[in-house]
Design an enzyme around this catalytic site. Structure first.
Site, short mmCIF file in Angstrom:
data_model
loop_
_atom_site.label_atom_id
_atom_site.label_comp_id
_atom_site.label_asym_id
_atom_site.label_seq_id
_atom_site.Cartn_x
_atom_site.Cartn_y
_atom_site.Cartn_z
N GLN A 45 36.73 16.93 -0.37
CA GLN A 45 35.93 16.63 -1.56
C GLN A 45 36.26 17.59 -2.70
O GLN A 45 35.83 17.38 -3.82
CB GLN A 45 34.43 16.68 -1.23
CG GLN A 45 33.96 15.50 -0.38
CD GLN A 45 32.49 15.48 -0.05
OE1 GLN A 45 32.13 15.38 1.11
NE2 GLN A 45 31.62 15.58 -1.04
N GLU A 52 22.96 10.85 -5.81
CA GLU A 52 22.19 11.50 -4.77
C GLU A 52 20.70 11.32 -4.94
O GLU A 52 19.93 11.53 -4.00
CB GLU A 52 22.60 12.97 -4.74
CG GLU A 52 24.10 13.04 -4.51
CD GLU A 52 24.71 14.41 -4.69
OE1 GLU A 52 24.12 15.21 -5.42
OE2 GLU A 52 25.75 14.66 -4.09
N ARG A 81 24.49 14.11 0.72
CA ARG A 81 24.10 13.23 -0.38
C ARG A 81 22.95 13.80 -1.21
O ARG A 81 21.95 13.15 -1.47
CB ARG A 81 23.73 11.85 0.13
CG ARG A 81 23.94 10.83 -1.00
CD ARG A 81 23.91 9.42 -0.54
NE ARG A 81 24.16 8.59 -1.68
CZ ARG A 81 24.83 7.45 -1.63
NH1 ARG A 81 25.31 7.02 -0.50
NH2 ARG A 81 25.00 6.74 -2.70
N CYS A 82 23.10 15.08 -1.56
CA CYS A 82 22.13 15.67 -2.46
C CYS A 82 22.80 16.88 -3.07
O CYS A 82 23.84 17.31 -2.63
CB CYS A 82 20.88 16.12 -1.72
SG CYS A 82 21.15 17.51 -0.64
#
Ligand code: FES
Ligand code: FES
Lengths: 164, 805
Positions: B236, B759, B383-384
């Site tokens: 990522q 997110e 996902r945050c």
């Protein structure tokens, strides 16, 4: 390990090869035939990323030995593109309705949807949700996948009607 | 085309710029199975590596015998820590300033830890080799409970000097990692002591895992002739990987090329650096051949990147009328065997200090203690943004608990405590400056959309029916108003391992008016190739369809910190707009020259520069591009390109109002999501179709986490949820249909006002689902029950509340 002789049809082409009998079909497709559309998400039949169509049935190719596929007729997502290279109806509808994000589940989803719509050409939303439950997606929340498949059904049925 | 017959609106529509639900360019290849993911990479003579993993959660490694494994045909090498030690690679730095074993060095600290790396000609031979490596272990006492870890005499990390400071200050105990304090402790405690009402609760956010459908993997290829290492991987943050790889391997950074190809979902799993990456590099150097490592699903769930595992003890003080006067929180954070969180250096508990949420809370105090246990390392932002979902869950549960205590409606309690629209920019008690928001408007719109009063009446009726024995189902209404903090971040306070968290974009316009843009980020399904082209299209007036977008190759893309924490749009999106504006500024000079007027006498109009007051005199961007390369313009260099490195002045603060309705069968514990309404405010909306898709996906991950997904261990440290049989991922069958909505409050400091959205649905979704379950049982005295709310736990709750008669 001794190799066995296997023969099958993949996306309309005859394939013959020598392979270790324990080779999983998904590895044979991806590594020996360079058909990398079907993906690996779990190798335990849970995720459906490896779904291919074998003799008219959706099969998770991670849980089948290549030997078991001997003599079969296999279609992968690559075989669902139109002969002129344009997107097939289901592929196009997935794009149209944003039915994919990272694209990793997509080949399995589209291949399964292809079979589902042969099994049931006019499914209800509930039937689509039930019929697709063997394929996991981590990105989309399924809502647009369901939409894409419903739209594909309409379009395929309209095409059929026009042809009749 | 000098087409004057089109209106400006029509010309803008043709660009497919910002605001257009442009179809994704990525999908043409993905729908045909023509994506290129790491496991699709095949190089001549490529070898395959696989790990021998520890069956024990805590043990000494007495000996490793690879003799039998090396006899397997096709097995070429078995690498252990002893082989890595001379290279200094048996340990590696984590992103949190700790260090982690690459291969077991003397002992193992969690089940599934990497012990040896078997390199073979194919994956089957590697797996055979793994089976035959004999490792002798001596079991040690196992600690899986972080509270026990802080009391225990058992030393987990023998490599650390107990007297020395850790990466984040003093350590209180040999199993303690750090203490992080924010806010005003004394003032908060004073408020708590004098408040009309104080509620106290332990809110546990369980351990879970991002579990993208594609697992982690890498292919390393060391070219001995050129001395250049090429590393493909599920990264990522490819540029950060290159820098870290250079620092720890000693290979000069220009001799390393890192490529993130297509990524099959990340969700935080692919931010960190894993032993597999290092081992594939070492194996390639040792064998002189390319080496691939791809983890299987069990490896993924057992060893790379867990998320959450926060024990949050909270106290909230309020007046009798429900006005919150103070918030106190102490968190015990279970980090596993190594501290491998991907948080910015100065934030060892991420942005947990956003835990005052959407509320105007005058005083607050937060302390977080990080603890080592015998579990896998990670603590990633699933996902945050860093620890923001923990913070949102904490405050949104505390609000509900306070509503119970005050016997108030939880929607009203939120409303009277919201930060008001005229308070922005708002300075929070825990140190953040919220950029913009209008919470009351969003909240009222949401309540109205779902007919909140009607729902409450229906719920009351159902409760009566339940008590009268007419139904065995209860109805729960889940409410959440969350505030996110994303877009890390200002370099002055955000870095990872010293790498400042800016991002970048480079745009080159070709003579015929098409373009290529390259960014420091990397898409994992977010559709960057589609949306970033839209930003450029609107900013410089060239059609998005004529703009190619590339990311992920460190040899070509400008340096950036990558994609996670919803930072791509806030940071790289801003860089994109800024680079485009540099191009537009030069285009203005070219246009003025061509039109033979002063620079200030032309103005930008969708896809062209026009002479002010004479719109029939114009030059389109395509004409300008051609002139930029082919006409000698006095005082101007030829060409039309720009690069921008953007260091954001502040974070962005997306927010949203979510409401869901759940039906619960008290006899089976089954939950059925009847409806879910999600209103998101992510500022300026670049591609509504993609935003909606992000919301659906994030909500489904939230559904998973709240309702069943967990990483669980038994007391021996055995991992109980390492397959997709045990680790819950919702299918299309149990996933509801979502209703999405929005308000738009642009970020004042972002060039295009965008805030990021990927997110938000996870951050807001988890408390919303959980609050719905709690709400159903509120009339029977339930204040707090821990997630995940799977059938068994819900059934147990019903039983404990005496509902099974
Ligand atoms: S890889 Fe075959 S079902 Fe997951
Ligand atoms: S699109 Fe990413 S898993 Fe389905």
């Amino acid at each position: 390990m001794a190799k066995m002789h296997v023969k099958m049809t993949v996306n309309g082409k005859e394939v013959e090869a020598l392979a270790e009998p324990r080779t999983l079909l998904i590895h044979f497709l991806r590594e020996d035939l360079n058909i990398t559309g079907p993906h690996i998400g779990c190798e335990s039949s849970h995720c459906g990323a490896c779904t291919v169509d074998i003799d008219g049935k959706s099969v998770k190719s991670c849980t089948m030995f290549v030997g078991q596929a001997n003599g079969t007729d296999i279609t992968t997502v690559e075989g669902l593109t139109n002969p002129d290279g344009s997107l097939g109806v289901i592929q196009e509808m997935f794009r149209e309705h944003h039915g994919l994000q990272c694209g990793y589940c997509t080949p399995g989803m589209i291949t399964r949807a292809h079979r589902l719509l042969q099994e049931n050409p006019s499914p209800t939303e509930e039937e689509v949700r039930f019929g697709m439950a063997g394929n996991l997606c981590r990105c989309t929340g399924y809502q647009n996948i369901v939409k894409a498949i419903m739209a594909s059904a309409d379009m395929l049925n309209a095409q059929k009607e026009a042809a009749e | 085309m000098n087409d004057q017959t089109l209106t400006p609106e029509e010309r803008a529509a043709n660009l497919k710029g910002m605001g257009s639900s442009r179809k994704r360019v990525e999908d043409v290849r993905f729908t045909q199975g023509k994506g290129n993911y790491v496991d699709d990479i095949k190089l001549d003579g490529m070898l395959f590596g696989d790990f021998v993993r520890s069956p024990y959660a805590h043990a000494r490694v007495v000996s490793i015998n690879a003799e039998e494994a090396l006899k397997v045909p096709g097995v070429l090498a078995v690498i252990t820590a002893k082989d890595l030690e001379p290279l200094g690679l048996h340990w590696m730095p984590t992103l949190a300033g700790d260090k982690q074993m690459v291969l077991a060095d003397g002992k193992v600290l969690f089940q599934g830890q990497e012990v040896a790396f078997v390199v073979a000609e194919d994956r089957y031979a590697a797996a055979d080799g793994v089976e035959l490596v004999e490792v002798e272990y001596e079991e040690l006492p196992v600690i899986v409970d972080p509270f026990e870890a802080l009391q225990s005499d058992v030393v987990l990390r023998e490599d650390l000097d107990p007297a020395a400071d850790g990466a984040h200050g003093p350590r209180k105990h040999h199993n303690h990692i750090f203490t992080w304090e924010q806010g005003d402790k004394d003032a908060t405690e004073a408020v708590l002591a004098e408040a009309d009402v104080v509620v106290e609760e332990m809110v546990y956010y369980h351990r879970t895992h991002p579990c993208p459908l594609e697992t982690c993997g890498s292919v390393a290829s060391m070219d001995k002739v050129t001395g250049k290492l090429t590393l493909w991987g599920t990264f990522q943050a490819p540029h950060a990987v290159r820098t870290v790889a250079s620092l720890i391997s000693g290979i000069a950074e220009h001799n390393i090329r890192v490529i993130s190809p297509d990524i099959g979902g990340g969700f935080g799993n692919k931010v960190g650096v894993y032993p597999g990456y290092i081992c594939s590099i070492v194996a390639s150097i040792v064998t002189g051949k390319p080496v691939k490592w791809v983890e299987d699903r069990m490896d993924n769930l057992m060893s790379t990147a867990f998320a959450r595992d926060y024990w949050m003890q909270g106290k909230i003080a309020a007046t009798k009328e429900g006005k919150i006067t103070g918030l106190w929180c102490h968190t015990t954070a279970d980090h596993g065997g190594f501290d491998a969180c991907a948080d910015p250096t100065k934030f060892p508990a991420g942005f947990m200090n956003i835990c005052t949420g959407s509320y105007d809370i005058p005083v607050a105090y937060l302390a977080v203690d990080g603890v080592y246990t015998n579990k896998a390392p990670g603590g990633v932002a699933y996902r945050c943004s860093f620890r923001v979902t923990e913070a949102a869950y904490f405050i949104e549960r505390m609000i509900e608990v306070l509503a119970i205590k005050l016997n108030m409606d939880a929607a009203e309690l939120r409303r009277i405590n919201f930060i008001k629209a005229d308070q922005f920019p708002y300075q929070s008690a825990l140190g953040w400056e919220y950029d913009s928001g209008d919470y009351h408007t969003a909240w009222d719109k949401a309540l109205k959309a779902v007919d909140y009063e009607g729902l409450r009446k229906e719920q009351a009726q159902q409760l009566e029916d339940f008590k009268a024995g007419k139904t065995r189902k209860l109805m729960g209404i889940g409410l959440t108003h969350f505030t996110e903090i994303v877009g890390a971040g200002p370099v002055k306070n955000c870095d990872i391992l010293g790498l400042g968290m800016f991002d970048s974009c480079e745009i080159r316009i070709h003579p015929t008016g098409s373009a290529i843009a390259r960014l420091g980020t990397i898409s994992q399904g977010q559709g960057h190739a589609t949306t970033f082209a839209q930003i450029i299209a609107s900013e410089i007036g060239l059609p998005a369809d004529d703009i190619t977008l590339e990311e992920g190759d460190t040899d070509t893309a400008p340096y950036g910190l990558g994609t996670y924490g919803s930072r791509s749009t806030p940071v790289a999106g801003a860089a994109t707009a800024m680079a485009a504006r540099k191009i537009r500024a030069k285009a203005q000079m070219i246009a003025a020259y061509l039109l033979e007027v002063h620079d200030d006498d032309v103005e930008f109009d969708v896809d062209r520069f026009v002479v002010k007051g004479a719109p029939e005199r114009f030059k389109t961007m395509k004409e300008i591009a051609f002139a930029a390369y082919n006409q000698a313009i006095p005082g101007l260099e030829p060409g039309l390109e720009a690069v921008s490195y953007y260091d954001p002045p502040n974070m962005t603060y997306p927010f949203g109002a979510y409401i869901c309705v759940v039906d619960i069968d008290v006899d089976t514990g089954e939950t059925d999501i009847r409806s879910f309404y999600a209103l998101d405010d992510c500022g300026t909306r670049i591609n509504p179709m993609i935003i909606e898709g992000q919301v659906h996906g994030g909500l489904t991950e939230a559904l998973a986490i709240a309702m069943g997904q967990e990483i669980a261990y038994d007391e021996m440290g055995n991992h109980k949820t390492a397959t997709l049989m045990d680790f819950f991922i919702p299918t299309s069958w149990e996933t509801p249909t979502y209703v999405t909505d929005h308000t738009t409050t642009p970020s004042p400091h972002h060039p295009i006002g965008a805030k990021g959205v990927g997110e938000s649905p996870n951050v807001g979704g988890v408390p919303c689902f959980s609050n719905a379950v709690h709400d159903a049982f509120r009339p029977f005295g339930l204040t707090q029950s821990h997630m995940p709310h799977d059938h068994w736990r819900v059934w147990k709750t019903a039983r404990e509340l005496g509902l099974h008669a």
